[in-house]
Design a protein around this motif. Structure first.
Motif, PDB file in Angstrom:
ATOM      1  N   ALA A  76       0.830  -1.191   0.000  1.00 14.38           N
ATOM      2  CA  ALA A  76       0.000   0.000   0.000  1.00 14.38           C
ATOM      3  C   ALA A  76       0.867   1.244   0.000  1.00 14.38           C
ATOM      4  O   ALA A  76       2.010   1.217   0.477  1.00 14.38           O
ATOM      5  CB  ALA A  76      -0.917   0.002   1.220  1.00 14.38           C
ATOM      6  N   PRO A  77       0.352   2.355  -0.520  1.00 14.14           N
ATOM      7  CA  PRO A  77       1.147   3.599  -0.518  1.00 14.14           C
ATOM      8  C   PRO A  77       1.340   4.101   0.905  1.00 14.14           C
ATOM      9  O   PRO A  77       0.575   3.753   1.817  1.00 14.14           O
ATOM     10  CB  PRO A  77       0.289   4.561  -1.348  1.00 14.14           C
ATOM     11  CG  PRO A  77      -1.101   4.011  -1.259  1.00 14.14           C
ATOM     12  CD  PRO A  77      -0.955   2.524  -1.173  1.00 14.14           C
ATOM     13  N   PRO A  78       2.371   4.909   1.143  1.00 16.91           N
ATOM     14  CA  PRO A  78       2.602   5.417   2.495  1.00 16.91           C
ATOM     15  C   PRO A  78       1.507   6.362   2.930  1.00 16.91           C
ATOM     16  O   PRO A  78       0.833   6.993   2.109  1.00 16.91           O
ATOM     17  CB  PRO A  78       3.952   6.132   2.373  1.00 16.91           C
ATOM     18  CG  PRO A  78       4.076   6.467   0.924  1.00 16.91           C
ATOM     19  CD  PRO A  78       3.382   5.366   0.184  1.00 16.91           C
ATOM     20  N   ALA A  79       1.329   6.445   4.239  1.00 20.69           N
ATOM     21  CA  ALA A  79       0.365   7.389   4.788  1.00 20.69           C
ATOM     22  C   ALA A  79       0.847   8.814   4.539  1.00 20.69           C
ATOM     23  O   ALA A  79       2.051   9.069   4.457  1.00 20.69           O
ATOM     24  CB  ALA A  79       0.179   7.149   6.277  1.00 20.69           C
ATOM     25  N   PRO A  80      -0.076   9.781   4.420  1.00 16.64           N
ATOM     26  CA  PRO A  80       0.322  11.157   4.098  1.00 16.64           C
ATOM     27  C   PRO A  80       0.919  11.890   5.300  1.00 16.64           C
ATOM     28  O   PRO A  80       0.802  11.458   6.448  1.00 16.64           O
ATOM     29  CB  PRO A  80      -1.006  11.791   3.669  1.00 16.64           C
ATOM     30  CG  PRO A  80      -2.044  11.028   4.429  1.00 16.64           C
ATOM     31  CD  PRO A  80      -1.528   9.612   4.505  1.00 16.64           C
ATOM     32  N   ASP A  81       1.556  13.023   4.993  1.00 13.23           N
ATOM     33  CA  ASP A  81       2.020  13.971   6.015  1.00 13.23           C
ATOM     34  C   ASP A  81       2.952  13.353   7.044  1.00 13.23           C
ATOM     35  O   ASP A  81       2.864  13.632   8.236  1.00 13.23           O
ATOM     36  CB  ASP A  81       0.811  14.609   6.730  1.00 13.23           C
ATOM     37  CG  ASP A  81      -0.106  15.332   5.766  1.00 13.23           C
ATOM     38  OD1 ASP A  81      -1.329  15.311   6.000  1.00 13.23           O
ATOM     39  OD2 ASP A  81       0.404  15.889   4.773  1.00 13.23           O
ATOM     40  N   GLY A  82       3.841  12.517   6.576  1.00  9.29           N
ATOM     41  CA  GLY A  82       4.833  11.968   7.497  1.00  9.29           C
ATOM     42  C   GLY A  82       4.322  10.912   8.431  1.00  9.29           C
ATOM     43  O   GLY A  82       5.060  10.460   9.312  1.00  9.29           O
ATOM     44  N   ALA A  83       3.060  10.493   8.280  1.00  9.38           N
ATOM     45  CA  ALA A  83       2.519   9.479   9.188  1.00  9.38           C
ATOM     46  C   ALA A  83       3.227   8.146   9.028  1.00  9.38           C
ATOM     47  O   ALA A  83       3.355   7.380   9.985  1.00  9.38           O
ATOM     48  CB  ALA A  83       1.015   9.311   8.940  1.00  9.38           C
ATOM     49  N   ALA A  84       3.704   7.844   7.810  1.00 15.53           N
ATOM     50  CA  ALA A  84       4.402   6.575   7.592  1.00 15.53           C
ATOM     51  C   ALA A  84       5.689   6.521   8.402  1.00 15.53           C
ATOM     52  O   ALA A  84       6.003   5.517   9.044  1.00 15.53           O
ATOM     53  CB  ALA A  84       4.709   6.396   6.105  1.00 15.53           C
ATOM     54  N   ALA A  85       6.457   7.620   8.374  1.00 17.40           N
ATOM     55  CA  ALA A  85       7.698   7.642   9.148  1.00 17.40           C
ATOM     56  C   ALA A  85       7.413   7.540  10.633  1.00 17.40           C
ATOM     57  O   ALA A  85       8.129   6.875  11.378  1.00 17.40           O
ATOM     58  CB  ALA A  85       8.468   8.929   8.831  1.00 17.40           C
ATOM     59  N   ALA A  86       6.334   8.204  11.089  1.00 16.05           N
ATOM     60  CA  ALA A  86       5.980   8.124  12.504  1.00 16.05           C
ATOM     61  C   ALA A  86       5.583   6.712  12.892  1.00 16.05           C
ATOM     62  O   ALA A  86       5.935   6.223  13.975  1.00 16.05           O
ATOM     63  CB  ALA A  86       4.839   9.097  12.802  1.00 16.05           C
ATOM     64  N   ALA A  87       4.841   6.025  11.997  1.00 15.69           N
ATOM     65  CA  ALA A  87       4.437   4.655  12.299  1.00 15.69           C
ATOM     66  C   ALA A  87       5.649   3.736  12.371  1.00 15.69           C
ATOM     67  O   ALA A  87       5.748   2.872  13.249  1.00 15.69           O
ATOM     68  CB  ALA A  87       3.459   4.155  11.236  1.00 15.69           C
ATOM     69  N   ALA A  88       6.595   3.905  11.429  1.00 11.98           N
ATOM     70  CA  ALA A  88       7.802   3.077  11.451  1.00 11.98           C
ATOM     71  C   ALA A  88       8.604   3.321  12.713  1.00 11.98           C
ATOM     72  O   ALA A  88       9.123   2.385  13.346  1.00 11.98           O
ATOM     73  CB  ALA A  88       8.650   3.356  10.216  1.00 11.98           C
ATOM     74  N   ALA A  89       8.723   4.587  13.119  1.00 12.04           N
ATOM     75  CA  ALA A  89       9.444   4.887  14.354  1.00 12.04           C
ATOM     76  C   ALA A  89       8.733   4.277  15.554  1.00 12.04           C
ATOM     77  O   ALA A  89       9.372   3.775  16.481  1.00 12.04           O
ATOM     78  CB  ALA A  89       9.569   6.406  14.522  1.00 12.04           C
ATOM     79  N   GLY A  90       7.391   4.310  15.523  1.00 14.05           N
ATOM     80  CA  GLY A  90       6.637   3.690  16.615  1.00 14.05           C
ATOM     81  C   GLY A  90       6.858   2.203  16.701  1.00 14.05           C
ATOM     82  O   GLY A  90       6.951   1.637  17.797  1.00 14.05           O
ATOM     83  N   ARG A  91       6.959   1.530  15.536  1.00 16.28           N
ATOM     84  CA  ARG A  91       7.227   0.090  15.549  1.00 16.28           C
ATOM     85  C   ARG A  91       8.592  -0.204  16.160  1.00 16.28           C
ATOM     86  O   ARG A  91       8.761  -1.155  16.924  1.00 16.28           O
ATOM     87  CB  ARG A  91       7.160  -0.464  14.124  1.00 16.28           C
ATOM     88  CG  ARG A  91       5.771  -0.417  13.500  1.00 16.28           C
ATOM     89  CD  ARG A  91       5.771  -1.067  12.123  1.00 16.28           C
ATOM     90  NE  ARG A  91       4.485  -0.882  11.464  1.00 16.28           N
ATOM     91  CZ  ARG A  91       4.302  -0.168  10.360  1.00 16.28           C
ATOM     92  NH1 ARG A  91       5.335   0.416   9.785  1.00 16.28           N
ATOM     93  NH2 ARG A  91       3.108  -0.050   9.831  1.00 16.28           N
ATOM     94  N   ARG A  92       9.573   0.620  15.821  1.00 16.78           N
ATOM     95  CA  ARG A  92      10.902   0.402  16.396  1.00 16.78           C
ATOM     96  C   ARG A  92      10.888   0.646  17.899  1.00 16.78           C
ATOM     97  O   ARG A  92      11.534  -0.071  18.676  1.00 16.78           O
ATOM     98  CB  ARG A  92      11.928   1.294  15.700  1.00 16.78           C
ATOM     99  CG  ARG A  92      12.243   0.852  14.271  1.00 16.78           C
ATOM    100  CD  ARG A  92      13.437   1.597  13.725  1.00 16.78           C
ATOM    101  NE  ARG A  92      13.108   2.991  13.432  1.00 16.78           N
ATOM    102  CZ  ARG A  92      12.659   3.410  12.251  1.00 16.78           C
ATOM    103  NH1 ARG A  92      12.472   2.553  11.266  1.00 16.78           N
ATOM    104  NH2 ARG A  92      12.395   4.686  12.052  1.00 16.78           N
ATOM    105  N   ASP A  93      10.144   1.666  18.339  1.00 18.65           N
ATOM    106  CA  ASP A  93      10.041   1.918  19.779  1.00 18.65           C
ATOM    107  C   ASP A  93       9.349   0.761  20.482  1.00 18.65           C
ATOM    108  O   ASP A  93       9.733   0.374  21.593  1.00 18.65           O
ATOM    109  CB  ASP A  93       9.274   3.213  20.026  1.00 18.65           C
ATOM    110  CG  ASP A  93      10.058   4.439  19.573  1.00 18.65           C
ATOM    111  OD1 ASP A  93      11.290   4.322  19.397  1.00 18.65           O
ATOM    112  OD2 ASP A  93       9.431   5.501  19.369  1.00 18.65           O
ATOM    113  N   ASP A  94       8.300   0.216  19.844  1.00 19.05           N
ATOM    114  CA  ASP A  94       7.602  -0.929  20.433  1.00 19.05           C
ATOM    115  C   ASP A  94       8.554  -2.097  20.616  1.00 19.05           C
ATOM    116  O   ASP A  94       8.535  -2.797  21.638  1.00 19.05           O
ATOM    117  CB  ASP A  94       6.434  -1.366  19.530  1.00 19.05           C
ATOM    118  CG  ASP A  94       5.262  -0.400  19.628  1.00 19.05           C
ATOM    119  OD1 ASP A  94       5.283   0.462  20.512  1.00 19.05           O
ATOM    120  OD2 ASP A  94       4.352  -0.514  18.783  1.00 19.05           O
TER     121      ASP A  94
END
Length: 576
Positions: free
Chosen positions: A212-230
């Motif tokens: 799927a395409p990345p989420a808009p407005d930097g949400a994709a990068a935030a989600a990836a960072a959240g996964r790493r934090d998890d």
């Protein structure tokens, strides 16, 4: 195999044995050790002097290198065995990446290369174009760093119907995985959601990986960072090490207790949660210096959790527990509490669980063991040695010796079980090798922590989807979840069905969620976003026609920052 060893380690093999010499041997016994165990022995100074250990850990004793060498050894010995289990050909797992826009295809190529690496397969990239397009340059593949760093074949095809072109090329190269981008609103009709549904119908035996395409407005990068934090915040689970024997008498209990003694000698707090010492003098002697929880005949998981040792030994994962749960589920609970589990399993206890048709249920499910075990070590014994032990009365009582030698311990029966044991350990080794390789990628910061979500329907027959999704999570050492969406409150029959799915999910080490909502796709996507899911797994039916995948159509249109993985069809499976 000298060249293969050098390719894995980067160093010439110290010595080799010719194929002719191997063929002259009467028997080969495989002395197994997991990569983790070997690295620990190295760090304890049991293999090389301390001054040599550091370099060894960066070369031959890299986890992925050890796993690849172990797989090579298992295959070598397995090929020396005769019978259908050892000679079964390995299915090709080649990957095809379909690209319509070369300028934004690097993530697609990266995913294809990772899939191919995990399966030791080939990756091909298909550049799509119309008959009026100019042919791409010969060095088109160099624009993608992932393709430049791997042995990727670039193909070009022009045609009015991109869907048919992709299917034709997938058939030509016998691809088992197809990676493509999800359609986005406003694109040409050939990339409309109908396109993905057509591919699902045209290629029923191919894994579809729809990014799927990345989420808009930097949400994709935030989600990836959240996964790493998890991943960083997740409590460290204890390992589950399993000594697997192909028949009673191989020595799995002795191997487990010897490891317990070694750990105790190094100052580790070790207890024995279950061990059968009845009529086994050697086992009784090993237990004298170890702390036993209860009498050893039945596992008391609550008592072990209350005691909270660093390591617990569980003999025979098919045995009983005080709570009535399976010992494999108990092992997961103990592991989740941070306790390392060292256990044994016998091949005779393994088999597929019974479905709703009422077939007899095996004591220990093979798929569950493969998904849950962190390490499986084969305790191998040459068949002639095992049969001699039976004759000497070391395994069965004297009055049962002749019956055993004509039955379970007949040469043909023992050989067949040994072949099956090699297959199981080799399969687990392949999964772990893929997980080690994925771990190397994640350590480099290129990939977030994998979270696999099985999207099951509120209908019977979802067991295969759940098991296959658990296996995918095990291959990448990721988190495993299952979600079922129903339109409203569940009735008695549905509650019973969901309870079974929840129990199976727990046995496989996952988390189960029952959701409600008028839109299945919306509920699943919201759930996936909340749990930072990286891969949503869906099932399909072999006889489904185009237009019979409404959930896939809606997910392909609405998903963002997640992969949709459509499994190959199984006869009688349910369309999604």
């Amino acid at each position: 195999i000298g060249a293969a060893v050098e390719a894995i380690t980067g160093e010439p093999a110290a010595a080799t044995i010719s194929d002719a010499d191997l063929a002259d041997l009467d028997e080969i016994q495989f002395v197994d050790s997991s990569p983790e165990a070997l690295r620990k022995r190295l760090s304890h100074g049991n293999i090389y002097p301390p001054e040599q250990a550091g370099r060894a850990l960066q070369t031959v004793f890299r986890t992925a290198s050890l796993a690849a060498l172990r797989e090579l050894g298992l295959r070598l010995v397995g090929e020396s065995l005769t019978g259908p289990a050892s000679s079964r050909p390995r299915e090709p797992q080649d990957v095809l990446v379909a690209i319509a826009d070369p300028e934004s295809a690097d993530e697609l190529v990266r995913r294809g290369v990772r899939l191919a690496r995990q399966a030791s397969a080939r990756c091909s990239v298909l550049l799509l174009g119309s008959p009026d397009d100019k042919p791409p340059p010969d060095d088109a593949g160099r624009r993608w760093p992932a393709a430049a760093a791997a042995d990727v074949t670039v193909l070009t095809r022009a045609g009015r119907d991109a869907c048919t072109t992709i299917a034709q090329v997938a058939r030509e190269i016998e691809a088992r995985h197809l990676v493509l981008a999800a359609p986005a609103a406003g694109l040409l009709e050939r990339w409309h959601p109908t396109f993905v549904r057509r591919l699902a119908s045209l290629l029923p035996d191919v894994h579809l990986h729809v990014l799927a395409p990345p989420a808009p407005d930097g949400a994709a990068a935030a989600a990836a960072a959240g996964r790493r934090d998890d991943a960083a915040d997740r409590p460290q689970a204890g390992a589950i090490r399993v000594y697997l024997g192909y028949a009673p008498g191989c020595g799995t209990t002795t191997a487990m207790l010897e490891e317990a003694a070694r750990r105790k000698a190094r100052g580790t707090d070790v207890v024995v949660g279950a061990a059968d010492a009845h009529g086994r003098e050697g086992v009784s002697a090993e237990l004298e210096d170890l702390k036993l929880i209860g009498d050893g005949s039945i596992l008391d998981t609550g008592a072990v959790l209350a005691r909270r040792p660093e390591v617990v030994c569980i003999d025979d994962l098919a045995g009983p527990t005080v709570s009535g749960e399976s010992r494999l589920v108990a092992a997961r609970r103990l592991s989740s509490a941070g306790i390392t589990v060292v256990a044994t399993a016998q091949l005779g206890s393994l088999g597929p669980r019974a479905g709703p048709a009422g077939r007899a249920e095996a004591e220990l499910d093979e798929a569950e063991l493969l998904a849950v075990a962190s390490e499986i070590e084969l305790v191998d014994v040459a068949p002639s040695v095992l049969i001699d032990r039976v004759r000497r009365g070391e395994i069965v009582p004297p009055d049962r010796t002749e019956a055993a030698l004509q039955g379970d311990y007949a040469p043909a029966a023992v050989s067949a079980q040994r072949e099956r044991a090699f297959r199981i350990v080799a399969e687990h080794g392949e999964r772990r090798l893929a997980a080690y390789q994925a771990g190397d990628v994640r350590a480099g910061g290129a990939e977030a922590w994998p979270v696999i979500l099985a999207c099951a329907a509120p209908q019977p027959g979802m067991e295969s989807l759940i098991r296959r999704s658990a296996a995918l999570a095990a291959q990448v050492d990721g988190e495993f979840r299952v979600a079922v969406v129903s339109a409203g409150p569940a009735g008695a029959q549905l509650r019973l069905l969901l309870a079974g799915y929840a129990a199976l999910t727990a046995q496989l080490g996952g988390e189960f969620d029952s959701l409600q909502g008028p839109s299945v796709a919306a509920a699943l996507l919201a759930h996936a976003a909340a749990h930072r899911v990286t891969e949503m797994v869906l099932a399909r039916r072999e006889d489904s026609r185009a237009g019979r995948y409404p959930l896939l159509r809606e997910l392909a249109a609405r998903a963002r920052d997640v992969e949709l993985h459509v499994l190959p069809a199984e006869p009688g499976g349910l369309a999604r």
